[in-house]
Enzyme design. Structure first.
Site, PDB file in Angstrom:
ATOM      1  N   CYS A  73     -25.181  21.524   7.694  1.00  0.00           N
ATOM      2  CA  CYS A  73     -25.511  20.613   7.473  1.00  0.00           C
ATOM      3  C   CYS A  73     -24.928  19.155   8.794  1.00  0.00           C
ATOM      4  CB  CYS A  73     -24.294  20.166   5.843  1.00  0.00           C
ATOM      5  SG  CYS A  73     -25.200  18.401   5.763  1.00  0.00           S
ATOM      6  N   TYR A  96      -7.023  -1.353  -7.557  1.00  0.00           N
ATOM      7  CA  TYR A  96      -5.577  -0.457  -6.940  1.00  0.00           C
ATOM      8  C   TYR A  96      -5.090  -1.060  -8.875  1.00  0.00           C
ATOM      9  CZ  TYR A  96      -1.195  -0.484  -4.832  1.00  0.00           C
ATOM     10  OH  TYR A  96      -0.407   0.267  -4.975  1.00  0.00           O
ATOM     11  N   SER A 107       8.991  -6.942  -4.500  1.00  0.00           N
ATOM     12  CA  SER A 107       6.589  -7.702  -4.791  1.00  0.00           C
ATOM     13  C   SER A 107       7.014  -8.626  -5.665  1.00  0.00           C
ATOM     14  CB  SER A 107       6.365  -5.774  -5.475  1.00  0.00           C
ATOM     15  OG  SER A 107       5.365  -6.653  -6.522  1.00  0.00           O
ATOM     16  N   LYS A 150      -1.667 -17.125  -2.856  1.00  0.00           N
ATOM     17  CA  LYS A 150      -0.744 -15.784  -2.029  1.00  0.00           C
ATOM     18  C   LYS A 150      -1.909 -15.333  -0.878  1.00  0.00           C
ATOM     19  CE  LYS A 150       0.629 -11.374  -3.985  1.00  0.00           C
ATOM     20  NZ  LYS A 150      -0.111 -10.743  -3.289  1.00  0.00           N
TER      21      LYS A 150
HETATM   22  S1  IVH Z   1       6.996 -14.349  -3.195  1.00  0.00           S
HETATM   23  C1  IVH Z   1      10.278 -11.424  -4.481  1.00  0.00           C
HETATM   24  N1  IVH Z   1       4.425 -16.140  -2.360  1.00  0.00           N
HETATM   25  O1  IVH Z   1       3.014 -11.391  -2.007  1.00  0.00           O
HETATM   26  C2  IVH Z   1       9.246 -11.273  -3.325  1.00  0.00           C
HETATM   27  N2  IVH Z   1       5.156 -13.850  -1.741  1.00  0.00           N
HETATM   28  O2  IVH Z   1       2.588  -8.944  -3.846  1.00  0.00           O
HETATM   29  C3  IVH Z   1       9.129 -13.277  -3.433  1.00  0.00           C
HETATM   30  N3  IVH Z   1       2.883 -12.839  -0.635  1.00  0.00           N
HETATM   31  O3  IVH Z   1       5.646  -9.078  -0.913  1.00  0.00           O
HETATM   32  C4  IVH Z   1       7.540 -13.002  -2.700  1.00  0.00           C
HETATM   33  N4  IVH Z   1       2.272 -14.603  -0.782  1.00  0.00           N
HETATM   34  O4  IVH Z   1       4.847 -10.568   0.682  1.00  0.00           O
HETATM   35  C5  IVH Z   1       5.231 -15.051  -2.030  1.00  0.00           C
HETATM   36  N5  IVH Z   1       3.124 -17.409  -1.265  1.00  0.00           N
HETATM   37  C6  IVH Z   1       3.930 -16.433  -1.457  1.00  0.00           C
HETATM   38  C7  IVH Z   1       2.793 -14.963  -1.227  1.00  0.00           C
HETATM   39  C8  IVH Z   1       3.303 -14.032  -1.123  1.00  0.00           C
HETATM   40  C9  IVH Z   1       1.590 -13.790   0.055  1.00  0.00           C
HETATM   41  C10 IVH Z   1       3.306 -11.502  -0.518  1.00  0.00           C
HETATM   42  C11 IVH Z   1       4.320 -11.546  -0.643  1.00  0.00           C
HETATM   43  C12 IVH Z   1       4.791 -10.244  -1.069  1.00  0.00           C
HETATM   44  C13 IVH Z   1       3.567  -9.622  -1.655  1.00  0.00           C
HETATM   45  C14 IVH Z   1       4.721  -9.809  -4.120  1.00  0.00           C
END
Ligand code: IVH
Length: 674
Positions: free
Chosen positions: A431, A37, A83, A119
């Site tokens: 089929c 993706y 994001s 993350k």
């Molecule tokens: S900080 C302004 N910290 O990842 C956005 N995001 O790809 C700041 N996510 O929508 C996000 N673990 O839902 C942050 N430790 C973490 C995270 C995290 C998962 C998710 C979050 C965000 C997405 C972005």
């Protein structure tokens, strides 16, 4: 790549990425790995950077995630939920820090402290507290508008309902997730109860949170980890670490691996430690998030597009392992597509035992030179189906894999369309792998329009062996007594269904032809074909003729792709048998055209060159009214060529074949006299 190609590719990418967004966010059923993706998103971004004037209004870059689905109420976020940009290497992380330094005009020796934390592979949620009370919880949705999941969130133990000493307005943001162990147990329960089984913990969490009935959410093992905030009536601190500590003190769970580091190198060492521990963590993670610690710097850096300049997600590379490809099996999808599946000697990859891989298509097998018995390197990214990335024994002396030219489910011929890599079964009607889709299409509104024969009934009757192919529907009357003995069926409903079926005998041929589900043959094409050939029998005869594809392509509105599909369909004996059975039972009314019986009935006429007193369409309509067929190309079967000024190769061919040629004026006379 030319500009036109770039434009086409951007259009394809927009469509494809939107589809994967829907599968991931709305249906919780991803088809590709996160790494694949990301590759699509990066390709799109690179093309947009190179051709900024080709950026589309529906550019995937302009959208975050998926728009919320309609079942839950919508909520506009007080501050958008954005994001993160991705980094794939240490170099990318250093670049991120360099960009921030430049933006903030910091000197080389000014330290830039970073926080680093896992993350979490969950679903982001925003929790709004007013006066210390939880008043609203929302999913991210498209970043601007999410879904109201307040009652559902109230069932999550990790989330406090009431806070003491919190700012008057506090929006806490974090991930709702499911632990690996809870996910496995949930799936076991779901499978035992015949419910939906989730592809991975993330989908399990999303599916569980976005329930209309909070009682369902309450029964699911959801957890929460905080990682940020939205609207605030007063600051939580002056640094990210302080603010996160504040959230922890208020009662929000924060991951124990959250840490503060003096610079990129130390943060990268933490990344390595987290990656090392990944398989043993209680939940799925797909990278490490770094944030600039100083909140005044975060403020100044702000956002670009949909992501902050002060944070970045450092993604883990896909996990790899080596094993033996024991067998290659072919699966037939609901639409007839043949997909090769590799059966592996089971091997652990990142804590999961993998025994199957998708091999995508024939070209992929050829590209990797795969044969049964090869040693292969496989990779697994996220929790979607793993894939083979390398053949480790490409030169061994074993027979090449022979891709089947017949469908393993029904034995019909399997063919690839021109320029397509996918191979499809042509035995659509017979089929078993395609049965349900075909039957559903056959009875659908635009086709035979049989009321009372929904998917559930089709499945029920198919399981009983009463309907395998469309013609069986017209034989359902013989099962009337058995039907009456079944739960949910009463005399009234049985007779209504049988009457609906009876009423459809004698339907027009175009609906029947459309109902056959021949690839690319919609109702309009079905009409075009019948306008030209009159009956399905005549169409079949033409399709099976020596020059079948050419003859079909000559029909107005029918291109070579459609012609080939129709040809392939009637080429398959199983389909011909089924069509014959249908014609016996359904006895469809012949297609009614406005043609008169004239000496031109059944003849083929080609118009070429420019016509001066009428349009090409008018000329063709005139021919059809005489019962003739207007064709696009000249062949030995052409009876007349009407040539206007500028006629070229078609006129030449007509002369070579000794076919009668008329001027436009002569044609007008023919029409008047016929
Ligand atoms: S900080 C302004 N910290 O990842 C956005 N995001 O790809 C700041 N996510 O929508 C996000 N673990 O839902 C942050 N430790 C973490 C995270 C995290 C998962 C998710 C979050 C965000 C997405 C972005």
């Amino acid at each position: 790549m030319t500009e036109a190609e770039a434009g086409r590719r951007l259009r394809q990418l927009a469509k494809e990425i939107a589809r994967h967004n829907r599968l991931y966010h709305d249906q919780d059923a991803p088809e590709i790995s996160d790494a694949d993706y990301d590759a699509l998103v990066r390709e799109n971004a690179a093309l947009e950077a190179e051709y900024p004037h080709l950026v589309r209004a529906d550019s995937p870059n302009a959208q975050v995630g998926a728009a919320p689905s309609s079942a839950l109420a919508k909520v506009t976020h007080a501050r958008p939920m954005l994001s993160l940009e991705n980094a794939f290497s240490a170099e990318d992380v250093h670049d991120f820090v360099r960009r921030a330094r430049r933006f903030l005009s910091l000197s080389e020796d000014e330290p830039v402290a970073l926080t680093a934390e896992p993350k979490i592979d969950g679903l982001s949620a925003s929790l709004r507290y007013e006066g210390g009370t939880l008043v609203l919880a929302a999913t991210r949705g498209d970043g601007t508008v999410g879904e109201d999941v307040t009652p559902n969130v109230r069932t999550i133990n990790d989330i406090p309902q009431q806070l003491t000493g919190a700012p008057d307005v506090l929006e806490v943001r974090g991930e709702v997730y499911m632990s690996k162990a809870d996910f496995a147990a949930l799936n076991e329960r779901q499978a035992a109860a015949g419910g939906k089984v989730f592809a991975n913990p993330r989908n399990g969490a999303a599916g569980s949170l976005r329930q209309k009935d909070p009682a369902n959410t309450a029964a699911r093992p959801l957890r929460f980890l905080a990682h940020g905030w939205g609207e605030l009536s007063e600051p939580l601190g002056t640094t990210q670490a302080e603010a996160v500590e504040h959230l922890r003190a208020l009662g929000f769970p924060v991951d124990e691996r959250f840490g503060l580091f003096p610079g990129a190198d130390a943060a990268l060492a933490h990344y390595a430690a987290i990656e090392h521990a990944r398989a043993d963590l209680p939940f799925d993670i797909d990278g490490v998030v770094y944030k600039l610690d100083r909140l005044d710097w975060q403020e100044r850096l702000g956002f670009v597009g949909r992501a902050p300049r002060w944070a970045i997600a450092h993604k883990f590379p896909a996990e790899k392992a080596e094993t033996t490809l024991e067998r290659i099996e072919i699966q037939v999808g609901r639409t007839g597509k043949l997909t090769p599946i590799g059966r592996l000697r089971p091997v652990g990859v990142g804590g999961v035992i993998v025994s199957n891989v998708t091999l995508h298509n024939r070209d992929e097998i050829a590209r990797l030179g795969l044969r049964e018995g090869d040693r292969v390197r496989i990779q697994r990214a996220g929790d979607v189906i793993p894939q083979v990335v390398e053949n480790l024994t490409p030169d061994e002396d074993r027979p090449a894999f022979r891709y089947p030219d017949h469908c393993p489910a029904c034995g019909s011929e399997a063919v690839a369309e021109e320029g397509e890599v996918d191979i499809r079964c042509t035995g659509g009607l017979v089929c078993p792998a395609q049965r349900l889709e075909r039957l559903k299409h056959f009875v659908s509104r635009g086709a035979m329009d049989i009321d009372g024969l929904g998917e559930k009934t089709i499945v029920e009757f198919a399981d009983l062996g009463w309907i395998e192919k469309p013609s069986d529907i017209f034989r359902l009357g013989v099962h009337r007594t058995d039907m009456l003995g079944r739960e949910g069926w009463k005399e009234k409903s049985v007779d209504a269904l049988l009457a609906a079926i009876e009423a459809r005998k004698g339907f027009d041929s175009a609906r029947l032809l459309f109902g056959l589900g021949i690839r690319h043959v919609g109702i309009v094409t079905a009409r075009d074909l019948l306008k030209c050939f009159g009956t399905i029998d005549a169409l079949q005869a033409a399709a099976r003729g020596d020059d079948g594809i050419a003859e079909l392509s000559a029909v107005e509105g029918v291109g070579p792709v459609v012609a080939e599909a129709v040809h392939d369909f009637f080429h398959e004996p199983h389909n011909r048998e089924e069509v014959a059975a249908l014609l016996r039972f359904a006895a469809p009314a012949p297609f009614v055209s406005q043609a008169r019986e004239t000496e031109w009935s059944g003849k083929t006429i080609v118009f070429t060159g420019s016509l001066e007193t009428m349009s090409r369409d008018e000329a063709k309509a005139q021919a059809e009214r005489l019962g003739a067929r207007a064709a696009g190309s000249v062949s030995a079967k052409t009876d007349l060529v009407v040539a206007g000024p500028g006629a070229g190769s078609k006129l030449k061919k007509a002369e070579e074949l000794g076919i009668r040629v008329a001027t436009e004026e002569e044609w007008a006379r023919i029409v008047a006299e016929a």
